[in-house]
Motif scaffolding. Sequence first.
Motif, PDB file in Angstrom:
ATOM      1  N   UNK A   1       0.820  -1.207   0.000  1.00 46.97           N
ATOM      2  CA  UNK A   1       0.000   0.000   0.000  1.00 46.97           C
ATOM      3  C   UNK A   1       0.856   1.260   0.000  1.00 46.97           C
ATOM      4  N   UNK A   2       1.905   1.281   0.807  1.00 44.45           N
ATOM      5  CA  UNK A   2       2.784   2.440   0.831  1.00 44.45           C
ATOM      6  C   UNK A   2       3.545   2.584  -0.480  1.00 44.45           C
ATOM      7  N   UNK A   3       3.954   1.465  -1.076  1.00 40.45           N
ATOM      8  CA  UNK A   3       4.663   1.515  -2.346  1.00 40.45           C
ATOM      9  C   UNK A   3       3.778   2.099  -3.450  1.00 40.45           C
ATOM     10  N   UNK A   4       2.468   1.882  -3.318  1.00 49.84           N
ATOM     11  CA  UNK A   4       1.518   2.412  -4.290  1.00 49.84           C
ATOM     12  C   UNK A   4       1.161   3.874  -4.010  1.00 49.84           C
ATOM     13  N   UNK A   5       1.770   4.456  -2.991  1.00 49.89           N
ATOM     14  CA  UNK A   5       1.507   5.857  -2.668  1.00 49.89           C
ATOM     15  C   UNK A   5       0.239   6.072  -1.883  1.00 49.89           C
ATOM     16  N   UNK A   6      -0.220   5.038  -1.184  1.00 48.32           N
ATOM     17  CA  UNK A   6      -1.503   5.105  -0.475  1.00 48.32           C
ATOM     18  C   UNK A   6      -1.358   5.265   1.033  1.00 48.32           C
ATOM     19  N   UNK A   7      -0.163   5.580   1.493  1.00 52.07           N
ATOM     20  CA  UNK A   7       0.091   5.673   2.929  1.00 52.07           C
ATOM     21  C   UNK A   7      -0.877   6.578   3.672  1.00 52.07           C
ATOM     22  N   UNK A   8      -1.254   7.695   3.062  1.00 49.63           N
ATOM     23  CA  UNK A   8      -2.153   8.639   3.729  1.00 49.63           C
ATOM     24  C   UNK A   8      -3.566   8.094   3.887  1.00 49.63           C
ATOM     25  N   UNK A   9      -3.895   7.028   3.151  1.00 47.55           N
ATOM     26  CA  UNK A   9      -5.230   6.451   3.220  1.00 47.55           C
ATOM     27  C   UNK A   9      -5.299   5.226   4.129  1.00 47.55           C
ATOM     28  N   UNK A  10      -4.154   4.809   4.654  1.00 51.51           N
ATOM     29  CA  UNK A  10      -4.113   3.648   5.538  1.00 51.51           C
ATOM     30  C   UNK A  10      -4.455   4.092   6.952  1.00 51.51           C
ATOM     31  N   UNK A  11      -5.579   3.610   7.482  1.00 50.02           N
ATOM     32  CA  UNK A  11      -6.052   4.066   8.789  1.00 50.02           C
ATOM     33  C   UNK A  11      -5.763   3.059   9.900  1.00 50.02           C
ATOM     34  N   UNK A  12      -5.399   1.829   9.524  1.00 51.03           N
ATOM     35  CA  UNK A  12      -5.094   0.815  10.527  1.00 51.03           C
ATOM     36  C   UNK A  12      -4.153  -0.227   9.959  1.00 51.03           C
ATOM     37  N   UNK A  13      -3.209  -0.697  10.785  1.00 49.88           N
ATOM     38  CA  UNK A  13      -2.249  -1.713  10.341  1.00 49.88           C
ATOM     39  C   UNK A  13      -2.106  -2.782  11.419  1.00 49.88           C
ATOM     40  N   UNK A  14      -1.501  -3.896  11.051  1.00 48.11           N
ATOM     41  CA  UNK A  14      -1.323  -4.986  12.004  1.00 48.11           C
ATOM     42  C   UNK A  14      -0.300  -4.622  13.079  1.00 48.11           C
ATOM     43  N   UNK A  15      -0.288  -5.405  14.144  1.00 52.69           N
ATOM     44  CA  UNK A  15       0.663  -5.173  15.237  1.00 52.69           C
ATOM     45  C   UNK A  15       2.106  -5.343  14.791  1.00 52.69           C
ATOM     46  N   UNK A  16       2.313  -6.049  13.671  1.00 52.97           N
ATOM     47  CA  UNK A  16       3.666  -6.370  13.206  1.00 52.97           C
ATOM     48  C   UNK A  16       4.153  -5.442  12.111  1.00 52.97           C
ATOM     49  N   UNK A  17       3.373  -4.447  11.744  1.00 53.81           N
ATOM     50  CA  UNK A  17       3.770  -3.540  10.660  1.00 53.81           C
ATOM     51  C   UNK A  17       4.710  -2.451  11.176  1.00 53.81           C
ATOM     52  N   UNK A  18       5.970  -2.580  10.834  1.00 54.20           N
ATOM     53  CA  UNK A  18       6.985  -1.610  11.288  1.00 54.20           C
ATOM     54  C   UNK A  18       7.688  -0.923  10.121  1.00 54.20           C
ATOM     55  N   UNK A  19       7.366  -1.329   8.899  1.00 53.91           N
ATOM     56  CA  UNK A  19       8.008  -0.733   7.721  1.00 53.91           C
ATOM     57  C   UNK A  19       6.939  -0.429   6.685  1.00 53.91           C
ATOM     58  N   UNK A  20       7.041   0.761   6.052  1.00 50.47           N
ATOM     59  CA  UNK A  20       8.009   1.829   6.328  1.00 50.47           C
ATOM     60  C   UNK A  20       7.766   2.476   7.689  1.00 50.47           C
ATOM     61  N   UNK A  21       8.660   3.357   8.056  1.00 52.52           N
ATOM     62  CA  UNK A  21       8.622   3.947   9.393  1.00 52.52           C
ATOM     63  C   UNK A  21       7.278   4.605   9.685  1.00 52.52           C
ATOM     64  N   UNK A  22       6.669   5.198   8.675  1.00 54.48           N
ATOM     65  CA  UNK A  22       5.390   5.888   8.871  1.00 54.48           C
ATOM     66  C   UNK A  22       4.304   4.944   9.374  1.00 54.48           C
ATOM     67  N   UNK A  23       4.439   3.649   9.071  1.00 45.68           N
ATOM     68  CA  UNK A  23       3.424   2.679   9.493  1.00 45.68           C
ATOM     69  C   UNK A  23       3.415   2.488  11.005  1.00 45.68           C
ATOM     70  N   UNK A  24       4.529   2.792  11.655  1.00 45.15           N
ATOM     71  CA  UNK A  24       4.632   2.572  13.098  1.00 45.15           C
ATOM     72  C   UNK A  24       3.689   3.467  13.894  1.00 45.15           C
ATOM     73  N   UNK A  25       3.305   4.593  13.332  1.00 46.66           N
ATOM     74  CA  UNK A  25       2.445   5.535  14.060  1.00 46.66           C
ATOM     75  C   UNK A  25       0.964   5.380  13.717  1.00 46.66           C
ATOM     76  N   UNK A  26       0.640   4.415  12.874  1.00 46.65           N
ATOM     77  CA  UNK A  26      -0.754   4.184  12.483  1.00 46.65           C
ATOM     78  C   UNK A  26      -1.434   3.268  13.496  1.00 46.65           C
TER      79      UNK A  26
END
Length: 235
Positions: A68-93
């Motif tokens: 999702x982040x590779x597709x440029x959709x990071x700003x639209x991701x509102x929730x991620x799994x407990x194991x999502x640590x990459x890219x760094x921006x995912x850590x704060x979701x």
Amino acid sequence: MKKITAVFLIIVLTLALTACSSGGEGSETEETAKSFPMTVTDYLGTEMEFTEAPQRIASLSPSCTEILFALGLGDQVVGVSNWCTYPKAAQSIEKIGDTNSGNVEKIIELEADVVFVSGQTAADSVSALNEAGINVYSIGAKDLDGIYKGITDVGQITGTSEKAAEIVDGMKKEAEEIKTEFAKYDTKSVFIDLGDLYSSSKEDYLGNSLNLINAKNIALNFDYSSPQLSAEKNH
């Protein structure tokens, strides 16, 4: 017992994550809008309809999040799994569990339009999310073709098909370059030790990837995932 070197494994795994390179923001062009509504079938054979590109996206696996982040959709991701640590921006979701135990209440609270998972998630969770009007789309891969399809599918659903095609083309090119480079060397029989002599077979992406580096996986022909071999078998 012959084991593949750490460098070789890193090459194989890095190829699978090529899609995680930074890209431009995803956008639904006029041409993309014409493709909706669309009916798609996921990795598990589940058919579902999307009337428009989802704007609020949840991910229950690191691989889905990276795509999702590779597709440029990071700003639209509102929730991620407990194991999502990459890219760094995912850590704060907001964290919403994982593939096996997604937090259904939190996902609904976040008003997600779609949830992407890797493999199979709990049937009761899928049912509850579907009842709330949220599609659960599973991507999965036993080989590179499966990875390419997963990226293509996510791109189609999110209106970022052009970016998805660009990523897949880059991965295919890199795969061919790796094959060409390692074809210069003699084929080696290899055992991938995941711990306690568990390995990776033809049912797993890693098990199928060793041909990229001209290596023969001694656990390849098992008909189930993560077989456990004996020390004698590995010699």
